[in-house]
Design an enzyme around this catalytic site. Structure first.
Site, mmCIF file in Angstrom:
data_model
loop_
_atom_site.group_PDB
_atom_site.id
_atom_site.type_symbol
_atom_site.label_atom_id
_atom_site.label_comp_id
_atom_site.label_asym_id
_atom_site.label_seq_id
_atom_site.Cartn_x
_atom_site.Cartn_y
_atom_site.Cartn_z
ATOM 1 N N ASP A 12 0.811 -1.228 0.000
ATOM 2 C CA ASP A 12 0.000 0.000 0.000
ATOM 3 C C ASP A 12 0.838 1.268 0.000
ATOM 4 O O ASP A 12 0.430 2.305 0.531
ATOM 5 C CB ASP A 12 -0.961 0.010 1.215
ATOM 6 C CG ASP A 12 -1.885 -1.191 1.200
ATOM 7 O OD1 ASP A 12 -2.225 -1.648 0.100
ATOM 8 O OD2 ASP A 12 -2.250 -1.665 2.292
ATOM 9 N N LYS A 15 1.812 2.114 -5.153
ATOM 10 C CA LYS A 15 2.338 1.558 -6.408
ATOM 11 C C LYS A 15 1.414 1.860 -7.589
ATOM 12 O O LYS A 15 1.870 2.196 -8.676
ATOM 13 C CB LYS A 15 2.520 0.035 -6.274
ATOM 14 C CG LYS A 15 3.525 -0.361 -5.196
ATOM 15 C CD LYS A 15 3.573 -1.869 -5.003
ATOM 16 C CE LYS A 15 2.338 -2.444 -4.379
ATOM 17 N NZ LYS A 15 2.081 -2.047 -2.975
ATOM 18 N N GLY A 39 -4.556 -4.213 -3.792
ATOM 19 C CA GLY A 39 -5.542 -3.178 -4.106
ATOM 20 C C GLY A 39 -4.743 -1.959 -4.500
ATOM 21 O O GLY A 39 -4.075 -1.354 -3.663
ATOM 22 N N HIS A 40 -4.723 -1.639 -5.772
ATOM 23 C CA HIS A 40 -3.907 -0.534 -6.278
ATOM 24 C C HIS A 40 -4.823 0.611 -6.696
ATOM 25 O O HIS A 40 -5.625 0.466 -7.621
ATOM 26 C CB HIS A 40 -3.050 -1.006 -7.463
ATOM 27 C CG HIS A 40 -2.053 -2.064 -7.072
ATOM 28 N ND1 HIS A 40 -1.315 -2.788 -7.963
ATOM 29 C CD2 HIS A 40 -1.670 -2.505 -5.841
ATOM 30 C CE1 HIS A 40 -0.515 -3.623 -7.306
ATOM 31 N NE2 HIS A 40 -0.718 -3.480 -6.022
ATOM 32 N N GLN A 223 2.013 -6.014 -3.315
ATOM 33 C CA GLN A 223 2.452 -6.117 -1.915
ATOM 34 C C GLN A 223 3.726 -5.285 -1.699
ATOM 35 O O GLN A 223 3.903 -4.295 -2.363
ATOM 36 C CB GLN A 223 2.660 -7.597 -1.507
ATOM 37 C CG GLN A 223 1.359 -8.383 -1.394
ATOM 38 C CD GLN A 223 0.785 -8.846 -2.705
ATOM 39 O OE1 GLN A 223 1.449 -9.493 -3.477
ATOM 40 N NE2 GLN A 223 -0.461 -8.530 -2.968
HETATM 41 P P1 GDP Z 1 -0.740 0.359 -3.548
HETATM 42 O O1 GDP Z 1 -1.330 -0.920 -3.082
HETATM 43 O O2 GDP Z 1 0.736 0.420 -3.321
HETATM 44 O O3 GDP Z 1 -1.092 0.698 -4.971
HETATM 45 O O4 GDP Z 1 -1.372 1.508 -2.627
HETATM 46 P P2 GDP Z 1 -2.929 1.642 -2.219
HETATM 47 O O5 GDP Z 1 -3.672 2.148 -3.395
HETATM 48 O O6 GDP Z 1 -3.426 0.404 -1.583
HETATM 49 O O7 GDP Z 1 -2.820 2.700 -1.058
HETATM 50 C C1 GDP Z 1 -2.320 3.972 -1.260
HETATM 51 C C2 GDP Z 1 -3.419 4.983 -0.872
HETATM 52 O O8 GDP Z 1 -2.857 6.271 -0.766
HETATM 53 C C3 GDP Z 1 -4.510 5.109 -1.921
HETATM 54 O O9 GDP Z 1 -5.723 5.463 -1.293
HETATM 55 C C4 GDP Z 1 -4.013 6.250 -2.799
HETATM 56 O O10 GDP Z 1 -5.060 6.935 -3.477
HETATM 57 C C5 GDP Z 1 -3.387 7.150 -1.757
HETATM 58 N N1 GDP Z 1 -2.230 7.928 -2.198
HETATM 59 C C6 GDP Z 1 -1.263 7.610 -3.100
HETATM 60 N N2 GDP Z 1 -0.313 8.554 -3.119
HETATM 61 C C7 GDP Z 1 -0.664 9.489 -2.218
HETATM 62 C C8 GDP Z 1 -0.048 10.698 -1.747
HETATM 63 O O11 GDP Z 1 1.043 11.085 -2.150
HETATM 64 N N3 GDP Z 1 -0.711 11.389 -0.764
HETATM 65 C C9 GDP Z 1 -1.908 10.984 -0.260
HETATM 66 N N4 GDP Z 1 -2.476 11.720 0.684
HETATM 67 N N5 GDP Z 1 -2.502 9.836 -0.681
HETATM 68 C C10 GDP Z 1 -1.885 9.099 -1.621
HETATM 69 P P1 IMO Z 2 -0.891 -4.160 -2.270
HETATM 70 O O1 IMO Z 2 -0.435 -4.687 -3.599
HETATM 71 C C1 IMO Z 2 -0.910 -4.638 2.050
HETATM 72 C C2 IMO Z 2 -0.927 -8.743 3.594
HETATM 73 C C3 IMO Z 2 -2.166 -9.210 4.302
HETATM 74 C C4 IMO Z 2 -1.568 -10.198 5.282
HETATM 75 C C5 IMO Z 2 -0.454 -10.847 4.468
HETATM 76 C C6 IMO Z 2 -0.859 -12.165 3.812
HETATM 77 O O2 IMO Z 2 -2.189 -3.452 -2.326
HETATM 78 O O3 IMO Z 2 0.194 -3.372 -1.617
HETATM 79 P P2 IMO Z 2 -2.390 -12.811 1.756
HETATM 80 O O4 IMO Z 2 -3.823 -12.500 1.447
HETATM 81 O O5 IMO Z 2 -1.446 -12.302 0.720
HETATM 82 O O6 IMO Z 2 -2.182 -14.250 2.053
HETATM 83 O O7 IMO Z 2 -2.075 -12.011 3.115
HETATM 84 O O8 IMO Z 2 -0.128 -9.904 3.450
HETATM 85 N N1 IMO Z 2 -1.162 -8.216 2.226
HETATM 86 C C7 IMO Z 2 -1.112 -6.909 1.908
HETATM 87 N N2 IMO Z 2 -0.933 -5.822 2.693
HETATM 88 N N3 IMO Z 2 -1.034 -4.502 0.713
HETATM 89 C C8 IMO Z 2 -1.183 -5.579 -0.075
HETATM 90 O O9 IMO Z 2 -1.178 -5.494 -1.414
HETATM 91 C C9 IMO Z 2 -1.275 -6.855 0.517
HETATM 92 N N4 IMO Z 2 -1.454 -8.103 0.037
HETATM 93 C C10 IMO Z 2 -1.360 -8.921 1.099
HETATM 94 O O10 IMO Z 2 -2.826 -8.153 4.957
HETATM 95 O O11 IMO Z 2 -0.961 -9.516 6.349
HETATM 96 MG MG MG Z 3 -2.868 -1.588 -1.822
#
Ligand code: GDP
Ligand code: IMO
Ligand code: MG
Length: 422
Positions: A12, A15, A39-40, A223
Site C-alpha cells: 500500500d 504503487k 488493491g492498487h 504487496q
Molecule cells: P498500492 O497498493 O501500493 O497501490 O497503494 P494503495 O492504493 O493500496 O494505497 C495507497 C493509498 O494512498 C490510496 O488510497 C491512494 O489513493 C493514496 N495515495 C497515493 N499517493 C498518495 C499521496 O502522495 N498522498 C496521499 N495523501 N494519498 C496518496
Molecule cells: P498491495 O499490492 C498490504 C498482507 C495481508 C496479510 C499478508 C498475507 O495493495 O500493496 P495474503 O492475502 O497475501 O495471504 O495475506 O499480506 N497483504 C497486503 N498488505 N497490501 C497488499 O497489497 C497486501 N497483500 C497482502 O494483509 O498480512
Molecule cells: Mg494496496
C-alpha cells in the site's frame, strides 16, 4: 528493456498511482506476482479507481497490460474487475493480455484460506482471505490449474481431482463448505469461460519479442518487500516473491534485461494484518496518520496499522532489490506536525545486519531521530523549489542515509499531485 517498480514496505505504498503516472514512458506494463490480495488505487481527474489483478497501465490508450505467469487470479473477481474497468472507460478487451501460465484461484482456495485462518485463531496471518496462500501451495505442490488449462479436454478432471483433495482438507479443518462451494462453482466456471474471450498468450515469448524490438516494459509489483515470502517477516508474509528477483520468474525474464529498479515508500509506515512492526504507533499520533492518510485497505477496508518511517527496514528492502531510485509517497500527510520521527537503527543490533524482524520472532526496538516538521499544505505544491526547507532537510537526510536518490515526491492521490525532482 525492463524497469521494475515495487513497494519497499508492507504494501500500500502507492504503487498503483505511480505505475499509472509512469506508464506513458512504457509500451507494456506487466504484473509479476500476487493476485487480488492487492488493491492498487489510481486517481485520475478526481475519480478513484481500484485495481486488484489488472496492471495499473490500463487507463492509458497506447499501453499493453499483461497479467504475468507469476500472478494468481480469481476468475470471478477478475471478471467483475474487468467489467468495472470497462465501465470506467478503459478498453480492456484490446489492452489486456493474460499469461496462459497464470494459476487460477479455485473456489475452494478461498474457503481453505478462511479455514486455515480460523484454525490458527490468535496466531492468524491476517490474510486478505482471497485464497492466495492455498493457490501458491498448489502451484508449488504441482497440483495447481492454469488459465491455459481451460482449453484442455482434461480441464474438468484436473478441477475435480484437486477439489476432492481440498474437500478432504476442509473436512480436517471441520469447515462448513458445501453450500458456499455449490454457490461459487457455477459462477467460477462461467467466469473462466468469460476469460477465454480475452487474449491469452505465452507471455514469456511475447515479452521476449517486445524486448528484441526495443520496446519498454514496466514490471509492476504487488504487496511490498517486507511481505516477501523469503525475506519478509515470515510467517506473516504473502506467498510470493515481491522483491525485484520476483520479476524474472514471474514474467520469464532473464536478469540481464532488467535495467532500472524503482522502489516506492511512504513517508511513514503502514501494515495490514499481523506480524512485527517495530515503529508502530498505537497512540494518538498513529490515529492521526490513519485518519489523515486514509489508511484503510483498498481491498478489504481494514484499518491499517501505522507508524514512523523505518530507515533500516527501507535499506534492507533497497539491498534485496538493488533499488536504483526511490519515490516518496504521502509526504503531504505529515504537513502540520511540529516534529517527525524516523527510526535510524535498532537497539543492540549490529549496523551491518539491520533487519526489522529476526528469525526468532522477537521484535527489535528502534532508535529514533527527530526532524522539524512543516506547517504548509504541500499537497497543492507542484515544484520541488516551493517545498518548505524543513521538508528538504528531511528528505536530504533520508537520501543520504539510504544512499539512493529520491526522484519523485508524491503529495496527494491524484496523478497531478506529483513532483519530479530534477
Ligand atoms: P498500492 O497498493 O501500493 O497501490 O497503494 P494503495 O492504493 O493500496 O494505497 C495507497 C493509498 O494512498 C490510496 O488510497 C491512494 O489513493 C493514496 N495515495 C497515493 N499517493 C498518495 C499521496 O502522495 N498522498 C496521499 N495523501 N494519498 C496518496
Ligand atoms: P498491495 O499490492 C498490504 C498482507 C495481508 C496479510 C499478508 C498475507 O495493495 O500493496 P495474503 O492475502 O497475501 O495471504 O495475506 O499480506 N497483504 C497486503 N498488505 N497490501 C497488499 O497489497 C497486501 N497483500 C497482502 O494483509 O498480512
Ligand atoms: Mg494496496
Amino acid at each position: 528493456m525492463v524497469d521494475v517498480l515495487l513497494g519497499l514496505q508492507w504494501g500500500d505504498e502507492g504503487k498503483g498511482k505511480i505505475a499509472d503516472f509512469l506508464t506513458p514512458k512504457y509500451d507494456v506494463v506487466a504484473r509479476f506476482q500476487g493476485g487480488p490480495n492487492a488493491g492498487h488505487s489510481l486517481e485520475i481527474n478526481g475519480k478513484k479507481h481500484v485495481l486488484n489483478t489488472i496492471p495499473s497501465g490500463i487507463f492509458h490508450e497506447n499501453c499493453v497490460n499483461l497479467i504475468g505467469n507469476g500472478v494468481v487470479m480469481d476468475p470471478i473477481l477478475l471478471k467483475a474487475e474487468i467489467e468495472k474497468t470497462i465501465a470506467a472507460g478503459a478498453d480492456v478487451r484490446e489492452r489486456l493480455l493474460i499469461s496462459k501460465k497464470a494459476h487460477l484461484i479455485l473456489p475452494t482456495h478461498r474457503l481453505l484460506d478462511a479455514a486455515s485462518e480460523a484454525y490458527k485463531g490468535d496466531s492468524k496471518i491476517g490474510s486478505t482471505l482471497r485464497g492466495i496462500s492455498p493457490t501458491y501451495q498448489d502451484k508449488t505442490g504441482r497440483s495447481g490449474i492454469r488459465i491455459g488449462d481451460a482449453d484442455s479436454p482434461n480441464f474438468d478432471k484436473l478441477y475435480k481431482d484437486v477439489i476432492e483433495k481440498h474437500k478432504g482438507i476442509l473436512r480436517y479443518y471441520n469447515f462448513d463448505f458445501e453450500a458456499k462451494l455449490a454457490e461459487l462453482e457455477e459462477e467460477w466456471f462461467a467466469a473462466v469461460e468469460y476469460l477465454r474471450g480475452f487474449k491469452q498468450v505465452n507471455s514469456e515469448f511475447y515479452l521476449h519479442h517486445q524486448i528484441t524490438q526495443g520496446k519498454k516494459i514496466l514490471a509492476e509489483g504487488a504487496q511490498g518487500s517486507l511481505l516477501d515470502l523469503d525475506f519478509g517477516s515470515y510467517p506473516f508474509v504473502t506467498s510470493s516473491n515481491t522483491i525485484s528477483g520476483g520479476a524474472c520468474v514471474g514474467l520469464g525474464l532473464a536478469p540481464k534485461h532488467i535495467n532500472k529498479v524503482t522502489g516506492i515508500f511512504k513517508a511513514y509506515c503502514t501494515r495490514v494484518g499481523s506480524g512485527p512492526f517495530p515503529t508502530e504507533l498505537e497512540n494518538d499520533m498513529g490515529q492521526f496518520l490513519r485518519d489523515k492518510g486514509h489508511e484503510y485497505g483498498a481491498t478489504t477496508g481494514r484499518p491499517r496499522r501505522t507508524g514512523w518511517l523505518d530507515l533500516p527496514a527501507l535499506k534492507y528492502a533497497i539491498m534485496l532489490s538493488g533499488v536504483d531510485e526511490l519515490i516518496m509517497m504521502k509526504a503531504d500527510v505529515l504537513s502540520g506536525l511540529d516534529s517527525i520521527d524516523v527510526a535510524t537503527g535498532y537497539e543492540g543490533c549490529s549496523d551491518d545486519e539491520l533487519c526489522p524482524f529476526n528469525i526468532q520472532g522477537t521484535v527489535v526496538t528502534p532508535k529514533y531521530e527527530s526532524f522539524a516538521g512543516w506547517q504548509e499544505d504541500i499537497s497543492v505544491m507542484r515544484e520541488y523549489q516551493a517545498l518548505p526547507e524543513t521538508f528538504k532537510t528531511y528528505i536530504d537526510f533520508m537520501e543520504q542515509d539510504a544512499g539512493v536518490p529520491i526522484s519523485i515526491i508524491s503529495v496527494g492521490p491524484d496523478r497531478e499531485q506529483t513532483i519530479l525532482r530534477k
